[in-house]
Structure formats: structure tokens, C-alpha cells
Write a protein that holds these residues in place. Sequence first.
Motif, short mmCIF file in Angstrom:
data_model
loop_
_atom_site.label_atom_id
_atom_site.label_comp_id
_atom_site.label_asym_id
_atom_site.label_seq_id
_atom_site.Cartn_x
_atom_site.Cartn_y
_atom_site.Cartn_z
N ALA A 5 52.79 55.17 50.03
CA ALA A 5 51.48 55.40 50.60
C ALA A 5 50.96 54.13 51.28
N PRO A 6 50.27 54.28 52.41
CA PRO A 6 49.68 53.10 53.05
C PRO A 6 48.49 52.60 52.26
N CYS A 7 48.14 51.36 52.47
CA CYS A 7 46.99 50.78 51.78
C CYS A 7 45.71 51.38 52.37
N PRO A 8 44.83 51.92 51.54
CA PRO A 8 43.60 52.54 52.05
C PRO A 8 42.72 51.52 52.78
N PRO A 9 42.15 51.90 53.91
CA PRO A 9 41.26 50.98 54.63
C PRO A 9 40.08 50.49 53.80
N ALA A 17 36.16 41.42 51.80
CA ALA A 17 34.86 40.92 51.36
C ALA A 17 35.01 39.72 50.43
N ILE A 18 36.17 39.61 49.79
CA ILE A 18 36.47 38.48 48.90
C ILE A 18 37.19 37.36 49.65
N CYS A 19 38.12 37.74 50.51
CA CYS A 19 39.09 36.78 51.07
C CYS A 19 38.92 36.49 52.54
N GLY A 20 38.08 37.23 53.26
CA GLY A 20 38.10 37.16 54.71
C GLY A 20 39.22 38.03 55.24
N PRO A 21 39.52 38.00 56.53
CA PRO A 21 40.59 38.82 57.10
C PRO A 21 41.92 38.58 56.37
N VAL A 22 42.58 39.66 55.96
CA VAL A 22 43.75 39.51 55.10
C VAL A 22 45.02 40.03 55.76
N SER A 23 46.13 39.47 55.30
CA SER A 23 47.45 40.05 55.57
C SER A 23 47.98 40.56 54.24
N LEU A 24 48.69 41.68 54.28
CA LEU A 24 49.16 42.33 53.06
C LEU A 24 50.65 42.11 52.86
N THR A 25 51.00 41.82 51.62
CA THR A 25 52.41 41.73 51.22
C THR A 25 52.62 42.66 50.04
N GLU A 26 53.56 43.58 50.16
CA GLU A 26 53.85 44.50 49.06
C GLU A 26 54.53 43.73 47.93
N VAL A 27 53.98 43.86 46.73
CA VAL A 27 54.51 43.16 45.56
C VAL A 27 55.39 44.08 44.73
N VAL A 34 51.42 51.36 44.02
CA VAL A 34 51.79 50.22 44.86
C VAL A 34 50.79 49.10 44.62
N VAL A 35 51.30 47.86 44.56
CA VAL A 35 50.45 46.67 44.46
C VAL A 35 50.74 45.79 45.67
N TRP A 36 49.67 45.36 46.34
CA TRP A 36 49.79 44.42 47.45
C TRP A 36 49.06 43.12 47.11
N ARG A 37 49.55 42.04 47.65
CA ARG A 37 48.81 40.78 47.66
C ARG A 37 48.11 40.68 49.01
N ALA A 38 46.80 40.58 48.97
CA ALA A 38 46.00 40.47 50.18
C ALA A 38 45.55 39.02 50.31
N ALA A 44 42.86 35.00 47.78
CA ALA A 44 43.77 36.14 47.71
C ALA A 44 43.27 37.14 46.67
N ALA A 45 43.63 38.39 46.89
CA ALA A 45 43.26 39.46 45.98
C ALA A 45 44.47 40.36 45.75
N ALA A 46 44.42 41.10 44.66
CA ALA A 46 45.43 42.11 44.38
C ALA A 46 44.83 43.48 44.65
N ILE A 47 45.54 44.28 45.42
CA ILE A 47 45.13 45.67 45.67
C ILE A 47 46.14 46.57 44.97
N LYS A 48 45.66 47.48 44.15
CA LYS A 48 46.54 48.44 43.48
C LYS A 48 46.11 49.84 43.87
N LEU A 49 47.08 50.66 44.22
CA LEU A 49 46.83 52.05 44.58
C LEU A 49 47.71 52.95 43.74
#
Length: 281
Positions: A5-9, A17-27, A34-38, A44-49
Motif C-alpha cells: 500500500a502507498p503511504c497515505p497523504p 508537521a514534525i519534520c518539514g518536507p520529507v523523503s520516505l524510505t521503506e523500513v 508497512v513502516v517508513w522513515r520520513a 525524522a519520523a516513523a510512519i506505520k500503516l
Amino acid sequence: MGGFAPCPPEAVAAAEAICGPVSLTEVTARRGAVVWRAAGPLGAAAIKLGYRAGSAEATAREAATLDALPDRSVVAGRSGAGVWHVTPWLDGPSTWEVFRPVRDGSHDRAAPLGGALALCRAVADFHAAGWVHGDLQPAHGIHTASGVELIDFAWSWREGTEPLREYEGGITHLVAPELAAWITNGPQPVKPSPAADAYALAGALWTCATGRWPLDYEAVGIAVKDTSPSKLRQAIAAGFPLTDARPWPRFQSVLADVLTARASDRPTAGEIAGCLSEVSP
């Protein structure tokens, strides 16, 4: 992200809002999550879906636990049938990574021993706050500059609240025998406990040191790949020996005492730390 699944917008916006403009890396991407490092200019933040039914529920439970913990922050939401959450990224190796020198045969064990003590104390603090983790594993402690942080709270339970009816002990290889028996024989719901966490903690540290799960499946003729989790839990409830791999005998002797004790006699996480503090690196 390939077939995942793609990372939800909305999750990306929460990370920005935490990091400024982010690039995503799938962890990681497994079992419907799925967990991404943003990473952005401010951090940096962790996004989990969780994008399948079971993983979405688990992600929602984890977000609720994070929201209830006083020293953790989380932003969560839904995207279609999925659930996502965003937390600050934890910089540091997992306990599994801290123990790599032991598995590689190094005799410089000061850092792994210190990591083990820190993990035990983090679990003891979690228990003292009235929580049970429910799924301690080698990768579920992150060793940051300010101390060990526990992660993956999908099965965590706060004492005094309603237990989860679908709980099956966390990862099967580290489920305590009494918990395996309860899951197998009932009655439901099954409650995780600090004693079961202490068993999983000792088992996780054993695995970190040896690279193998602590129970000797081969000794009782169990082919793990051909055996269902329910059959493994039945065997664990009946009891069988630990593996004979002993790269760090004194360290593992402490863990063996935990893994072979009855639940009522099992040392607490804090007591495990006390015993390990007497081990030479």
C-alpha cells in the motif's frame, strides 16, 4: 512501494508537521503493515500503516497505547480501510543489533551487557507504570542516546483494563509456558502478565546472544516450518529443554534460570537486571 500500500497523504502531512518536507524510505513491509522513515530538515519520523483488517486493528491498538504513555507522542488516523500513525523516529540500534559482537564471537561484550541491563530496566519501568508489553522480541527495544525505548505495542495491556480477546501470546517462540497453556486450554480472554513478559525478555536476550530461539525444537522432534503456531504452543505448554548453544555461559545461566522457573517463582525484569549486573562482560 512495489506491491504494498502507498503511504497515505494524511500520514505524510502529519510527518511533515514534525519534520518539514520529507523523503520516505521503506523500513519494513510484512503481514499487512508497512513502516517508513520520513526524513526532513527538522528531523525524522516513523510512519506505520496497517492496510489489512488484522494489521489495521493492531496499528490502531498500538496508537492508543502510545497516546496513553506519558513520554511518547503519536498522531494517528484512518485512510480507507487502513490505519496509520506517526511518531518521532527513534535513533539507535535494536537489542538484536547491539548483540551482534556476541553472535560474531567477539569477547568484547561490555556494550551488549550494558544493552541487556538497559533493556531489562526499561521493561521493569514499563511494568512499574502498570503496563505489560505482551510481545517482547529482540528488535522491540531501541537503544537511543537517552536510554532504551520499547516499540511495537500492538499487544500491550494496561492492568485494570479489559484484556484483548484475540491475544495469542505475541511471537510464538517466546511465549511463556503458562501463557501457552492458557491460550490452548482457555478460558478466554487471555491476560498477558509481567511474569510472561519476563520470560519473553529472557528468551529475547538468549536469542540475541545465540542467534537461535531458546527452546530446542529438534530435541523433541519438532520441525518448526511444518508446525502451526497452535501446535507449537501446545508443545511449549508441555515443556521441553533449552538449546545447548552457550557462547556466553554465565550470561545465559541467568537467562536459563528465568526460562525454566515456574511463573510464580520467575524473577521480575528488575531482578533479571540485578542478576545480569553481576555477570562479567
